[in-house]
Design an enzyme around this catalytic site. Sequence first.
Site: not given
Ligand code: PGA
Length: 250
Positions: A14, A100, A169, A229-230
């Site tokens: 989040w 991250h 990522e 994330g989003g």
């Molecule tokens: P996102 O973020 O799904 O908004 O691209 C992924 C993350 O930062 O783990």
Amino acid sequence: MGTASRPVVIAGNWKMHMTCAEARSFASQFLPLVASTPGDRTIVLAPPFTALEAVRQAVVGSAVTLASQNVHWEGNGAFTGEISTRMLEEHGVAYAIVGHSEPRKYFSESDEQINLRARAAQAGGLIPILCVGESDEQRSSGDTERVIRRQVEQGFDGIDPARLVVAYEPIWAIGTGKTCAASEANRICGLIRSWVGHPDLTVQYGGSVKPDNIDEIMAQSDIDGVLVGGASLEAQSFARIVNYQPFPAA
Ligand code: PGA
């Protein structure tokens, strides 16, 4: 897609979103949507520290597990703004996101610091979700594999791969709406597993995962989950991701 020995982990990060009231409201909408989710996947939520307890109470009796968004290597001390495994333990946290790209970028976190965080997480009984990934520039200049291999070598020193999740990522795909092609994400996830040298390592993909691309991502042979994330901020959307239905890879 995970295997019997490589558990699938679907995690929602989040970031700096959600008050306690918002988190409770999310949980009340989300839990009924995942009540009959198959048990072959672990559902993880990483709220901000301030909402951990609210989420813990809201998810009691459900399949949802908690993650922290970071963890420090000391148990306590003069480290303003940090949090330790001892503190997280009180809130039933099982996973800790480390490395991250946002703390790497905004707070210049190094692979050495990330390694300390991951080791501390394991020593404190948490499973680190260790993130690696290349920037747009590094990908354009053909450096992707070298960069990720370095992150793996430096970040994973002394880490028990049997109690680890890695999230691949690509930085250019985070929050941008640009997803890495599923086949390329699959290739890198397979490489990471081979560099770590542990065939049972769970490797997630993260970067603009959405309800409309999750099925293709989870159909890939070397991708064992996602870090979202989003799309994890909205109950319907994250529930659709958790309830993915992989179609056979072409
Ligand atoms: P996102 O973020 O799904 O908004 O691209 C992924 C993350 O930062 O783990």
